[in-house]
Design an enzyme around this catalytic site. Structure first.
Site, PDB file in Angstrom:
ATOM      1  CG  HIS A 134      -1.997  -0.996   1.191  1.00  0.00           C
ATOM      2  ND1 HIS A 134      -3.053  -0.990   2.057  1.00  0.00           N
ATOM      3  CD2 HIS A 134      -2.209  -2.039   0.350  1.00  0.00           C
ATOM      4  CE1 HIS A 134      -3.868  -1.999   1.767  1.00  0.00           C
ATOM      5  NE2 HIS A 134      -3.363  -2.646   0.742  1.00  0.00           N
TER       6      HIS A 134
ATOM      7  CE1 TYR B  85      -5.746   3.201  11.497  1.00  0.00           C
ATOM      8  CE2 TYR B  85      -5.010   3.644   9.252  1.00  0.00           C
ATOM      9  CZ  TYR B  85      -4.852   2.984  10.461  1.00  0.00           C
ATOM     10  OH  TYR B  85      -3.814   2.099  10.626  1.00  0.00           O
TER      11      TYR B  85
ATOM     12  N   PRO C  83      -3.599  -0.251  18.952  1.00  0.00           N
ATOM     13  CG  PRO C  83      -5.472  -1.516  18.402  1.00  0.00           C
ATOM     14  CD  PRO C  83      -4.805  -0.841  19.552  1.00  0.00           C
TER      15      PRO C  83
ATOM     16  CE  LYS D 208       4.408   3.395  13.599  1.00  0.00           C
ATOM     17  NZ  LYS D 208       4.523   2.980  12.206  1.00  0.00           N
TER      18      LYS D 208
ATOM     19  CE1 TYR E 184      -0.963   3.735   9.889  1.00  0.00           C
ATOM     20  CE2 TYR E 184      -0.019   2.964   7.816  1.00  0.00           C
ATOM     21  CZ  TYR E 184      -0.961   2.848   8.831  1.00  0.00           C
ATOM     22  OH  TYR E 184      -1.882   1.828   8.796  1.00  0.00           O
TER      23      TYR E 184
HETATM   24  C1  PHB Z   1      -5.187  -4.809  10.782  1.00  0.00           C
HETATM   25  O1  PHB Z   1      -5.261  -5.009   9.562  1.00  0.00           O
HETATM   26  O2  PHB Z   1      -5.414  -5.709  11.603  1.00  0.00           O
HETATM   27  C2  PHB Z   1      -4.858  -3.457  11.282  1.00  0.00           C
HETATM   28  C3  PHB Z   1      -4.499  -2.467  10.380  1.00  0.00           C
HETATM   29  C4  PHB Z   1      -4.179  -1.201  10.834  1.00  0.00           C
HETATM   30  C5  PHB Z   1      -4.231  -0.930  12.185  1.00  0.00           C
HETATM   31  C6  PHB Z   1      -4.572  -1.918  13.101  1.00  0.00           C
HETATM   32  C7  PHB Z   1      -4.881  -3.194  12.647  1.00  0.00           C
HETATM   33  O3  PHB Z   1      -3.934   0.311  12.625  1.00  0.00           O
END
Ligand code: PHB
Ligand code: APR
Length: 394
Positions: free
Chosen positions: A75, A204, A296, A300, A388
């Site tokens: 990505h 997000y 999460p 990280k 990120y």
């Molecule tokens: C996930 O795909 O499980 C995932 C992706 C991004 C995050 C947390 C979990 O910030």
């Protein structure tokens, strides 16, 4: 009691323990990995799935990146969504071409276990009663029940890679460690659904009803999360309620549709921050979730675990090759600098994206102002992007 000698005893076969074993093996250092669960459990345990550039590179360097490179999704951007609109942050454009790799943590664990077993490296599952002794001496010991037989392992070092409920952290004398903690009054309910991702990148989403995240594991499997009250149990969330909440929070004003499919797995996880200092006690070194937990939101957790063991593996290698202790002495400080950067980033993202029914309207206005700023200012977006995708390794 049977006694075995090794150079490094590694407690825990998660990403931290398995990657450390791999680094040591490639540098000619012997280790024994002790894991309390069975192989199938460890290989199926659903966890995170986003690798920073440096983490994916480390797995390749260690010779365990082949399947990842075949099956991964790369990505170059992520989306922030609020008030029914989506804004893309161009991660690659803002960081000189870096990207993130989407590949499930349990797939990495499978690849690492297969590599370890192919090397004939000791990896014992379903061990019981792991206890650590003589951490302050030059010959620390681990006692363990393995296939119901008591064993003793003598070693030069113990690596505590046993996650947030492990035995390593509590093995230090009282008062040795200082813990810094923050808990958040909400959890994440996560599902894995058998349906193609509705968009080819992560989203997000901020919403008055609470945060939601659209992620994925493969071209046919979607991973989705909704923020829920901290004390909620999974029984309170039948599938229809989960989809209704996801549809509401991820809804766009342009009519874009979130695809639904059969839910393969669902679970709820508390959101918290936790850091233990220092990350060592005598000849025992903590790595990964055993030493620190991040919310999460910034993706990280696994990346920090891999960074820790990269530093630890290098420090142990220097010690065995030349007797130089300096890297080992610096291990904790080196790792904690990155850990606290990630703690800050994860706390900041978490605070920006989550809502509570008790929050005041002023707070919501501040969150929205911050997100608009991120989407409009290249300085703000660059700061987000470099955090990120992750900084260069120390
Ligand atoms: C996930 O795909 O499980 C995932 C992706 C991004 C995050 C947390 C979990 O910030
Ligand atoms: N004895 C032996 N093994 C143990 C013990 C014990 N007493 N206690 C825990 N373990 C094992 C667990 O069963 C687990 O397999 O230690 C392992 C720790 O692995 P993880 O929890 O995956 O932690 P880590 O390797 O540090 O990886 C961090 O995991 O939680 C995610 O978000 C986090 O992605 C990050 C990653």
């Amino acid at each position: 009691m049977k006694t075995v000698r090794t150079q490094v005893a590694i407690i825990g076969a998660g990403p931290a323990g398995l990657v450390l074993g791999q680094i040591l093996h490639r540098n000619g250092i012997e280790s024994i990995i002790l894991e309390e669960r069975d192989r199938a459990y460890v290989e199926r345990r659903l966890r995170a799935g986003v690798l920073e550039q440096g983490s994916a590179d480390l797995l390749r360097e260690l010779g365990v990146g082949e399947r990842m490179d075949r099956e991964k999704l790369v990505h170059h951007g992520v989306h922030l969504q609020f008030e029914g609109e989506r804004h893309r942050i161009d991660l690659s454009g803002l960081t000189g071409g870096k990207s993130i790799t989407v590949y499930g943590q349990h797939e990495i664990v499978k690849d690492l276990i297969a590599a370890r077993l192919a090397q004939g490296g000791p990896l014992r599952f379903e061990v019981r009663d792991v206890q650590l002794h003589d951490l302050a001496s030059e010959r620390p010991r681990v006692t363990v029940r393995d296939a119901d037989e008591p064993h003793e392992i003598t070693c030069d070092f113990i690596a505590g890679c046993d996650g947030s409920h492990g035995v390593s952290l509590p093995s230090a004398p009282a008062g040795h460690f200082t813990t810094f903690e923050r808990s958040y009054p909400f959890s994440w309910l996560g599902i894995l659904a058998s349906v193609p991702p509705s968009l080819d990148e992560l989203v997000y989403a901020w919403h008055e009803r609470g945060f939601a995240l659209h992620s994925m594991r493969s071209p046919t499997i979607t991973r989705l999360y909704v923020q829920c009250p901290a004390e909620d149990s999974i029984e309170a969330w039948p599938d229809e309620r989960i989809w209704a909440e996801l549809q509401a929070r991820l809804a766009m004003s342009d009519g874009w549709q979130l695809l639904e499919g059969p839910i393969l797995e669902k679970g709820i996880a508390r959101i918290r921050s936790h850091v233990t200092e220092p990350m060592s006690c005598g000849r025992m070194y903590l790595a990964g979730d055993a030493a620190h937990i991040v919310p999460p939101t910034g993706a990280k957790g696994m990346n920090l675990a891999l960074h820790d063991v990269r530093v630890l593996g290098s420090a142990m290698t220097s010690w065995y090759r030349t007797g130089d202790q300096r890297e080992l002495e610096q291990y904790s400080a080196t790792c904690l600098r990155r850990v606290w950067r990630a703690e800050h980033f994860s706390w900041w993202m978490t605070s920006m994206l989550h809502r509570l029914p008790s929050d005041d309207p002023f707070g919501a206005k501040l969150q929205l102002a911050q997100m608009r700023y991120l989407c409009r200012s290249s300085a703000a977006a660059t700061s987000f992007a470099e955090n990120y995708v992750g900084f260069e390794h120390a």
